[in-house]
Design a protein around this motif. Sequence first.
Motif, PDB file in Angstrom:
ATOM      1  N   MET A   1      12.055 -42.866 -15.917  1.00  0.00           N
ATOM      2  CA  MET A   1      10.711 -43.403 -16.835  1.00  0.00           C
ATOM      3  C   MET A   1      10.910 -44.428 -17.575  1.00  0.00           C
ATOM      4  O   MET A   1       9.864 -45.511 -17.675  1.00  0.00           O
ATOM      5  CB  MET A   1      10.534 -42.260 -17.880  1.00  0.00           C
ATOM      6  N   ARG A   2      12.198 -45.112 -18.081  1.00  0.00           N
ATOM      7  CA  ARG A   2      12.380 -46.228 -18.438  1.00  0.00           C
ATOM      8  C   ARG A   2      12.166 -47.580 -17.426  1.00  0.00           C
ATOM      9  O   ARG A   2      11.792 -48.408 -17.824  1.00  0.00           O
ATOM     10  CB  ARG A   2      13.875 -46.338 -18.841  1.00  0.00           C
ATOM     11  N   GLU A   3      12.672 -47.231 -16.170  1.00  0.00           N
ATOM     12  CA  GLU A   3      12.375 -48.052 -15.170  1.00  0.00           C
ATOM     13  C   GLU A   3      10.954 -48.317 -14.950  1.00  0.00           C
ATOM     14  O   GLU A   3      10.452 -49.624 -14.859  1.00  0.00           O
ATOM     15  CB  GLU A   3      13.112 -47.830 -13.945  1.00  0.00           C
ATOM     16  N   THR A   6       9.537 -50.423 -17.845  1.00  0.00           N
ATOM     17  CA  THR A   6       9.954 -51.847 -17.749  1.00  0.00           C
ATOM     18  C   THR A   6       9.044 -52.476 -16.711  1.00  0.00           C
ATOM     19  O   THR A   6       8.705 -53.892 -16.658  1.00  0.00           O
ATOM     20  CB  THR A   6      11.208 -51.920 -17.162  1.00  0.00           C
ATOM     21  N   TYR A   7       8.727 -51.876 -15.489  1.00  0.00           N
ATOM     22  CA  TYR A   7       8.071 -52.382 -14.417  1.00  0.00           C
ATOM     23  C   TYR A   7       6.458 -52.608 -14.920  1.00  0.00           C
ATOM     24  O   TYR A   7       6.004 -53.746 -14.510  1.00  0.00           O
ATOM     25  CB  TYR A   7       7.999 -51.354 -13.292  1.00  0.00           C
ATOM     26  N   PHE A  10       6.649 -55.695 -17.833  1.00  0.00           N
ATOM     27  CA  PHE A  10       7.313 -56.894 -17.446  1.00  0.00           C
ATOM     28  C   PHE A  10       6.981 -57.248 -16.139  1.00  0.00           C
ATOM     29  O   PHE A  10       7.568 -58.322 -15.438  1.00  0.00           O
ATOM     30  CB  PHE A  10       8.810 -57.033 -17.604  1.00  0.00           C
ATOM     31  N   GLY A  11       6.478 -56.276 -15.245  1.00  0.00           N
ATOM     32  CA  GLY A  11       5.957 -56.594 -13.885  1.00  0.00           C
ATOM     33  C   GLY A  11       4.569 -56.870 -13.424  1.00  0.00           C
ATOM     34  O   GLY A  11       3.915 -57.448 -12.698  1.00  0.00           O
ATOM     35  N   TRP A  12       3.960 -55.725 -14.243  1.00  0.00           N
ATOM     36  CA  TRP A  12       2.305 -55.746 -13.981  1.00  0.00           C
ATOM     37  C   TRP A  12       1.597 -56.706 -15.202  1.00  0.00           C
ATOM     38  O   TRP A  12       0.602 -57.150 -15.061  1.00  0.00           O
ATOM     39  CB  TRP A  12       1.919 -54.304 -14.157  1.00  0.00           C
ATOM     40  N   VAL A 175      11.178 -58.742 -10.177  1.00  0.00           N
ATOM     41  CA  VAL A 175      11.925 -59.499 -10.989  1.00  0.00           C
ATOM     42  C   VAL A 175      11.929 -59.077 -12.531  1.00  0.00           C
ATOM     43  O   VAL A 175      12.602 -59.261 -13.416  1.00  0.00           O
ATOM     44  CB  VAL A 175      11.072 -60.877 -11.291  1.00  0.00           C
ATOM     45  N   SER A 176      10.893 -57.949 -12.742  1.00  0.00           N
ATOM     46  CA  SER A 176      11.064 -56.952 -13.841  1.00  0.00           C
ATOM     47  C   SER A 176      12.275 -56.422 -14.442  1.00  0.00           C
ATOM     48  O   SER A 176      12.578 -56.278 -15.518  1.00  0.00           O
ATOM     49  CB  SER A 176      10.026 -55.998 -13.833  1.00  0.00           C
TER      50      SER A 176
END
Length: 240
Positions: A1-3, A6-7, A10-12, A175-176
């Motif tokens: 869930m944490r990943e 983060t995605y 900081f990724g989308w 990169v996230s």
Amino acid sequence: MRELITYIVFGWYPYLCLTVFLLGSLLRFDREQYTWRSGSSQLLRRRQLIWGSNLFHVGILVIFFGHFIGLLTPIAVFDTLGISHTFKQWMAIGIGGVAGVFSFIGITLLVHRRLFDARIRSTSSFGDIAILLLLYGQLMLGLATIAVSLNHLDGHEMVKFMTWAQGILTLQPGVSALIADVQPIFKLHLFLGMTIFLVFPFTRLVHVWSAPIWYFGRRGYQVVRTARPPHEALPAAWQR
């Protein structure tokens, strides 16, 4: 869930913010230039406005260009120039800290003026106050990161942010993950910074696109008046 969080953050989320920032600014610049202003209050507490505005703008311009150059310049360029990560970290702390204090003092004056003067507050829209408080919070977070940065002067954390920012712009996947283990205050600072880009087109921040930089490329001209007797300068109908 944490990943996953983060995605998303900081990724989308960066692509959503950049898309809205670019398209929204373009549409508003093209169609609604006369709407990017707040209610006029320049005659009220004018000295406080001048001091606050000048301090804030000088500091924020240094911060913006410092972040722009620091995050988006390839690491190889700094290595080629012989600029170590430690030196760059100290430079960011020193220059960014001074500029941050300037901006913080300036925006404190602006927030106090807008919120604690009844006449100015009555002419302020929700957007005027919201973006001012959003910038205020972002500046406080930025200054708070200095204390954390002093604990890792090797520049290792800074390299993570550089790699992340450049990876976002070059569409590099994954990169996230670089942001997953950084200090929470940095995560909040990044998130709030991206959010400012997201709301940018809907606030008075779009006035930066009205900066008179167009005049630098404008061709010069000279107004020449021809001396004529007064009666010749009048229309023929008026000379009768």
